[in-house]
Design a protein around this motif. Structure first.
Motif, PDB file in Angstrom:
ATOM      1  N   ALA A 125       0.821  -1.205   0.000  1.00 30.07           N
ATOM      2  CA  ALA A 125       0.000   0.000   0.000  1.00 30.07           C
ATOM      3  C   ALA A 125       0.857   1.259   0.000  1.00 30.07           C
ATOM      4  CB  ALA A 125      -0.937  -0.010   1.210  1.00 30.07           C
ATOM      5  N   VAL A 126       1.882   1.284   0.839  1.00 32.38           N
ATOM      6  CA  VAL A 126       2.727   2.478   0.941  1.00 32.38           C
ATOM      7  C   VAL A 126       3.601   2.642  -0.297  1.00 32.38           C
ATOM      8  CG1 VAL A 126       4.645   3.499   2.221  1.00 32.38           C
ATOM      9  CG2 VAL A 126       2.715   2.490   3.452  1.00 32.38           C
ATOM     10  N   THR A 127       4.284   1.570  -0.705  1.00 27.92           N
ATOM     11  CA  THR A 127       5.158   1.652  -1.873  1.00 27.92           C
ATOM     12  C   THR A 127       4.361   1.889  -3.145  1.00 27.92           C
ATOM     13  OG1 THR A 127       6.725   0.141  -0.807  1.00 27.92           O
ATOM     14  CG2 THR A 127       6.952   0.456  -3.182  1.00 27.92           C
ATOM     15  N   GLY A 128       3.252   1.144  -3.301  1.00 26.81           N
ATOM     16  CA  GLY A 128       2.423   1.331  -4.484  1.00 26.81           C
ATOM     17  C   GLY A 128       1.790   2.705  -4.539  1.00 26.81           C
ATOM     18  N   GLY A 129       1.331   3.209  -3.390  1.00 27.30           N
ATOM     19  CA  GLY A 129       0.738   4.542  -3.368  1.00 27.30           C
ATOM     20  C   GLY A 129       1.746   5.621  -3.726  1.00 27.30           C
ATOM     21  N   VAL A 133       1.532   8.002  -7.162  1.00 25.84           N
ATOM     22  CA  VAL A 133       1.552   9.472  -7.163  1.00 25.84           C
ATOM     23  C   VAL A 133       2.718   9.989  -8.005  1.00 25.84           C
ATOM     24  CG1 VAL A 133       1.872  11.516  -5.717  1.00 25.84           C
ATOM     25  CG2 VAL A 133       0.382   9.660  -4.943  1.00 25.84           C
ATOM     26  N   ALA A 134       3.914   9.413  -7.779  1.00 30.23           N
ATOM     27  CA  ALA A 134       5.074   9.832  -8.556  1.00 30.23           C
ATOM     28  C   ALA A 134       4.872   9.551 -10.039  1.00 30.23           C
ATOM     29  CB  ALA A 134       6.330   9.123  -8.044  1.00 30.23           C
ATOM     30  N   GLY A 135       4.277   8.397 -10.351  1.00 31.26           N
ATOM     31  CA  GLY A 135       4.063   8.028 -11.743  1.00 31.26           C
ATOM     32  C   GLY A 135       3.097   8.957 -12.447  1.00 31.26           C
ATOM     33  N   GLU A 136       2.009   9.319 -11.783  1.00 33.76           N
ATOM     34  CA  GLU A 136       1.028  10.215 -12.411  1.00 33.76           C
ATOM     35  C   GLU A 136       1.607  11.610 -12.614  1.00 33.76           C
ATOM     36  OE1 GLU A 136      -1.486   9.198 -13.775  1.00 33.76           O
ATOM     37  OE2 GLU A 136      -1.983   7.297 -12.821  1.00 33.76           O
ATOM     38  N   GLY A 172       0.891   6.587 -15.949  1.00 35.17           N
ATOM     39  CA  GLY A 172       1.274   6.788 -14.560  1.00 35.17           C
ATOM     40  C   GLY A 172       1.133   5.531 -13.726  1.00 35.17           C
ATOM     41  N   PHE A 173       0.110   4.750 -14.007  1.00 31.84           N
ATOM     42  CA  PHE A 173      -0.090   3.496 -13.277  1.00 31.84           C
ATOM     43  C   PHE A 173       1.019   2.493 -13.576  1.00 31.84           C
ATOM     44  CE2 PHE A 173      -1.723  -0.861 -13.353  1.00 31.84           C
ATOM     45  CZ  PHE A 173      -2.038  -1.019 -12.004  1.00 31.84           C
ATOM     46  N   LEU A 174       1.631   2.593 -14.748  1.00 33.80           N
ATOM     47  CA  LEU A 174       2.692   1.661 -15.114  1.00 33.80           C
ATOM     48  C   LEU A 174       3.808   1.664 -14.084  1.00 33.80           C
ATOM     49  CD1 LEU A 174       4.096  -0.238 -17.146  1.00 33.80           C
ATOM     50  CD2 LEU A 174       4.946   1.795 -18.326  1.00 33.80           C
ATOM     51  N   LEU A 175       4.147   2.848 -13.556  1.00 33.50           N
ATOM     52  CA  LEU A 175       5.202   2.924 -12.545  1.00 33.50           C
ATOM     53  C   LEU A 175       4.785   2.173 -11.283  1.00 33.50           C
ATOM     54  CD1 LEU A 175       7.991   4.327 -12.473  1.00 33.50           C
ATOM     55  CD2 LEU A 175       6.919   6.157 -11.158  1.00 33.50           C
ATOM     56  N   CYS A 176       3.531   2.300 -10.897  1.00 31.78           N
ATOM     57  CA  CYS A 176       3.018   1.587  -9.729  1.00 31.78           C
ATOM     58  C   CYS A 176       3.044   0.080  -9.955  1.00 31.78           C
ATOM     59  CB  CYS A 176       1.600   2.065  -9.431  1.00 31.78           C
ATOM     60  SG  CYS A 176       0.761   1.162  -8.106  1.00 31.78           S
ATOM     61  N   GLY A 254      -2.275  -7.731 -13.590  1.00 31.71           N
ATOM     62  CA  GLY A 254      -2.067  -9.124 -13.226  1.00 31.71           C
ATOM     63  C   GLY A 254      -0.664  -9.432 -12.739  1.00 31.71           C
ATOM     64  N   TRP A 255       0.361  -8.799 -13.337  1.00 27.20           N
ATOM     65  CA  TRP A 255       1.740  -9.087 -12.926  1.00 27.20           C
ATOM     66  C   TRP A 255       1.996  -8.717 -11.464  1.00 27.20           C
ATOM     67  CZ3 TRP A 255       5.369 -12.067 -14.961  1.00 27.20           C
ATOM     68  CH2 TRP A 255       5.258 -12.421 -16.315  1.00 27.20           C
ATOM     69  N   PRO A 256       1.721  -7.490 -11.025  1.00 28.84           N
ATOM     70  CA  PRO A 256       1.934  -7.196  -9.602  1.00 28.84           C
ATOM     71  C   PRO A 256       1.017  -7.989  -8.685  1.00 28.84           C
ATOM     72  CG  PRO A 256       0.827  -5.365 -10.701  1.00 28.84           C
ATOM     73  CD  PRO A 256       1.304  -6.295 -11.768  1.00 28.84           C
ATOM     74  N   ALA A 257      -0.216  -8.266  -9.129  1.00 28.59           N
ATOM     75  CA  ALA A 257      -1.120  -9.060  -8.299  1.00 28.59           C
ATOM     76  C   ALA A 257      -0.552 -10.461  -8.072  1.00 28.59           C
ATOM     77  CB  ALA A 257      -2.502  -9.137  -8.957  1.00 28.59           C
TER      78      ALA A 257
END
Length: 275
Positions: A125-129, A133-136, A172-176, A254-257
């Motif tokens: 949650a913390v790293t992905g969040g 934000v950074a990615g967007e 932006g989501f790609l970075l997450c 799917g990959w990160p999941a």
């Protein structure tokens, strides 16, 4: 002390919401307290914006006969982003787990949070969040910069055009997605060199291997990789033979999941290594 032990001692057991909040605060403190994280992100952002400007200038200065092709004006915005933004953030995500294993801090983490899957969820949650934000922010910055440079050559696209806002948001989501994949691999492998190598193979190596395959195997296997899926969601005109943009977005999810699910299963079934 676990929840049953607290209850037996006569003290109130914190609610799940309170415990989740404490885990998030715990992980956020660890993430923001490392100065090198900020320095790495600033350098990555500067390199990404600089490379985007170089690519946009080269594409915009190309003769009319050489313009067009698979690299659209929208795709130009993310060519530098996909390399100079993704790699540093993915390495930082790997370190969120591997650095704790190498220093022995992971024992303290599991002592503070005995539910190991809660640790995985909190870090995700913390790293992905933070990565989202950074990615967007970086994605929109690269988009506006490249389109401002291309508009002088009448090649730019507007954010108001159909499909463009969704594509930029997906960029932006790609970075997450890459950060969470790297986080999961770091939890599974536990060693920094191996986890970084596995991350680079997952994000880039599989797609490079698919590019070397003959047709139709190239697209048939490649559409399940992250770069092929990212190309589809960022293209003005999706390439035939690959998944549609919505299905490609599911591949990116799917990959990160899968990596986080595997990490949650593995981390509860093995001992913490001694230093």
């Amino acid at each position: 002390m676990t929840a049953p032990q607290i209850a037996s001692a006569g003290r109130a057991v914190p609610s799940r919401l309170v415990r989740a909040r404490d885990v998030l605060a715990f992980e956020w403190t660890k993430l923001r307290s490392v100065r090198s994280n900020y320095i790495t992100l600033l350098i990555a952002a500067a390199a990404t914006i600089g490379s985007t400007a170089i690519v946009a200038h080269a594409v915009g200065s190309a003769p009319a006969s050489q313009q067009g092709g698979p690299v659209s004006a929208l795709t130009v915005s993310f060519l530098g982003y996909a390399e100079y933004g993704v790699i540093p953030v993915s390495v930082l995500a790997v370190l969120q787990f591997t650095s704790e294993y190498s220093t022995g801090l992971i024992s303290t983490t599991f002592c503070a949070v005995p539910r190991r899957r809660a640790v995985v969820a909190g870090k995700a949650a913390v790293t992905g969040g933070a990565a989202l934000v950074a990615g967007e922010v970086l994605g929109f910055a690269c988009f506006f910069l490249s389109q401002a440079m291309l508009s002088g050559q009448h090649r730019g696209v507007s954010l108001a055009q159909p499909g463009v806002p969704g594509a930029v948001l997906a960029g932006g989501f790609l970075l997450c997605a890459c950060a969470l994949t790297a986080l999961g691999l770091g939890a599974i492998i536990r060693r920094t060199p191996g986890a970084i190598a596995a991350t680079l193979v997952t994000i880039y190596g599989l797609a490079a291997f698919c590019l070397a395959l003959p047709a139709p195997w190239k697209d048939g296997a490649g559409k399940f990789t992250m770069p092929f899926a990212a190309w589809q969601v960022l293209a003005t005109h999706p390439q035939p033979g690959l998944f549609s943009p919505p299905l490609s977005m599911l591949v990116l999810i799917g990959w990160p999941a899968a990596a986080l699910l595997a990490a949650a299963l593995v981390i509860t079934r093995r001992d913490v290594p001694a230093r």
